[in-house]
Design a protein around this motif. Structure first.
Motif, PDB file in Angstrom:
ATOM      1  N   SER A 122       0.804  -1.206   0.024  1.00  0.00           N
ATOM      2  CA  SER A 122      -0.064  -0.139   0.138  1.00  0.00           C
ATOM      3  C   SER A 122       0.897   1.372   0.085  1.00  0.00           C
ATOM      4  O   SER A 122       2.019   1.340   0.474  1.00  0.00           O
ATOM      5  CB  SER A 122      -0.902  -0.115   1.029  1.00  0.00           C
ATOM      6  OG  SER A 122      -0.108   0.164   2.378  1.00  0.00           O
ATOM      7  N   ILE A 123       0.572   2.230  -0.536  1.00  0.00           N
ATOM      8  CA  ILE A 123       1.103   3.616  -0.410  1.00  0.00           C
ATOM      9  C   ILE A 123       1.840   4.000   0.871  1.00  0.00           C
ATOM     10  O   ILE A 123       2.827   4.283   0.914  1.00  0.00           O
ATOM     11  CB  ILE A 123       0.114   4.852  -1.126  1.00  0.00           C
ATOM     12  CG1 ILE A 123      -0.178   4.409  -2.721  1.00  0.00           C
ATOM     13  CG2 ILE A 123       0.891   6.111  -1.047  1.00  0.00           C
ATOM     14  CD1 ILE A 123       1.179   4.146  -3.413  1.00  0.00           C
ATOM     15  N   PRO A 124       0.769   3.892   1.975  1.00  0.00           N
ATOM     16  CA  PRO A 124       1.466   4.302   3.281  1.00  0.00           C
ATOM     17  C   PRO A 124       2.696   3.412   3.580  1.00  0.00           C
ATOM     18  O   PRO A 124       3.538   3.889   4.117  1.00  0.00           O
ATOM     19  CB  PRO A 124       0.182   4.158   4.002  1.00  0.00           C
ATOM     20  CG  PRO A 124      -0.584   4.332   3.445  1.00  0.00           C
ATOM     21  CD  PRO A 124      -0.392   3.676   1.990  1.00  0.00           C
ATOM     22  N   GLN A 125       2.569   2.169   3.325  1.00  0.00           N
ATOM     23  CA  GLN A 125       3.628   1.184   3.505  1.00  0.00           C
ATOM     24  C   GLN A 125       4.767   1.716   2.965  1.00  0.00           C
ATOM     25  O   GLN A 125       5.948   1.652   3.260  1.00  0.00           O
ATOM     26  CB  GLN A 125       3.134  -0.252   3.131  1.00  0.00           C
ATOM     27  CG  GLN A 125       2.039  -0.649   4.379  1.00  0.00           C
ATOM     28  CD  GLN A 125       2.773  -1.333   5.564  1.00  0.00           C
ATOM     29  OE1 GLN A 125       3.694  -1.001   5.895  1.00  0.00           O
ATOM     30  NE2 GLN A 125       2.070  -1.706   6.559  1.00  0.00           N
ATOM     31  N   LEU A 126       4.721   1.697   1.467  1.00  0.00           N
ATOM     32  CA  LEU A 126       5.796   2.070   0.694  1.00  0.00           C
ATOM     33  C   LEU A 126       6.454   3.430   1.044  1.00  0.00           C
ATOM     34  O   LEU A 126       7.519   3.687   0.886  1.00  0.00           O
ATOM     35  CB  LEU A 126       5.491   2.144  -0.767  1.00  0.00           C
ATOM     36  CG  LEU A 126       5.037   0.836  -1.197  1.00  0.00           C
ATOM     37  CD1 LEU A 126       4.549   0.928  -2.703  1.00  0.00           C
ATOM     38  CD2 LEU A 126       6.145  -0.336  -1.242  1.00  0.00           C
TER      39      LEU A 126
END
Length: 265
Positions: free
Chosen positions: A148-152
């Motif tokens: 997910s974008i927050p993880q990346l």
């Protein structure tokens, strides 16, 4: 024979020489009409049959390939950029294997390379970022939670985002959730290398506002990271104080292990 060919980022002269030669000799061309510049087809033979896959299902594409193969014809499946990125070629290759139809792949210049060129950026600046994350925000096609974008975004690396222009309010929220500040530099590049190319520099916090103001709704890549800023370190590879496998140092430094440090920069 089926040839999967990367069309490049858009400009007709940015396709590879091999790819252009394959287009010129093809009996059948199936091209991704929603993304591939039709000017690329100008090299085709007059008698070449052309299909726009934007209006076709996978089964219809495969049926054209199968019939062309049965007739002893050469087919080019023309994908935008490089077919290995968001090209949906795996499902085509697996089906061709089951039908015992031979194929190969001709790589292309990806849109993320064309975008760097258009924006005059280096994605891997010393002291800023040495990693490029290529991804997309979740839409109708889901993204694994671990990607997910927050993880990346927690990596704070350079990010290049495909297929995300229609989700910019969500994207900028997720980027900030992951650790980027609203002031982090960002850019939107619409149709990099095409005649209608447009470039907009902004911040993470103004991505959605910028796209709305400029009426950019699709066919654009988003770049995020401090590589868009002004601060970075000089490359050690060309530092006069470093010896490499090809050049002796001409200046001294205080470090004790600098003699080979520039070899892998």
């Amino acid at each position: 024979m089926i040839h999967f060919v990367g069309a490049g980022p858009g400009a007709p002269d940015l396709i590879t020489i091999r790819g252009q030669k394959l287009l010129a000799k093809a009996d059948v061309i199936i091209y991704a009409g929603s993304l591939v510049n039709p000017a690329l087809l100008e090299v085709k033979k007059p008698e070449c049959a052309v299909y726009n896959s934007a209006h076709m299902t996978l089964e219809e594409v495969l049926d054209v390939m199968k019939k062309a193969e049965q007739s002893g014809k050469t087919t080019v499946r023309l994908h935008t950029g490089d077919p290995s990125l968001y090209g949906a070629i795996r499902e085509q290759m697996d089906a061709l294997k089951k039908m015992n139809i031979a194929y190969d792949i001709c790589p292309g210049v990806s849109a993320f390379c064309g975008t760097a060129s258009a924006l005059e950026l280096e994605y891997t600046l010393p002291g800023v970022s040495q990693t490029v994350i290529i991804s997309r925000t979740a839409g109708r096609t889901p993204v694994p939670e671990r990607e997910s974008i927050p993880q990346l975004a927690r990596h704070q690396a350079t990010m290049v985002l495909f297929l995300s222009t229609g989700h910019l309010p969500k994207l900028q929220k997720e980027l900030i959730e992951g650790g980027y500040t609203a002031a982090t530099p960002a850019a939107i590049c619409y149709k990099a290398t095409w005649p209608e190319e447009k470039r907009f520099f902004c911040t993470v916090g103004t991505l959605a506002e910028t796209a709305e103001r400029e009426n950019i709704t699709s066919t654009a890549l988003i770049v995020v990271g401090n590589i868009i800023g002004e601060q970075y370190d000089r490359s050690l590879l060309y530092d006069p104080s470093f010896t490499t496998a090809f050049r002796e140092a001409t200046e001294t430094t205080n470090g004790s292990d600098t003699d080979k440090a520039g070899m892998d920069q």
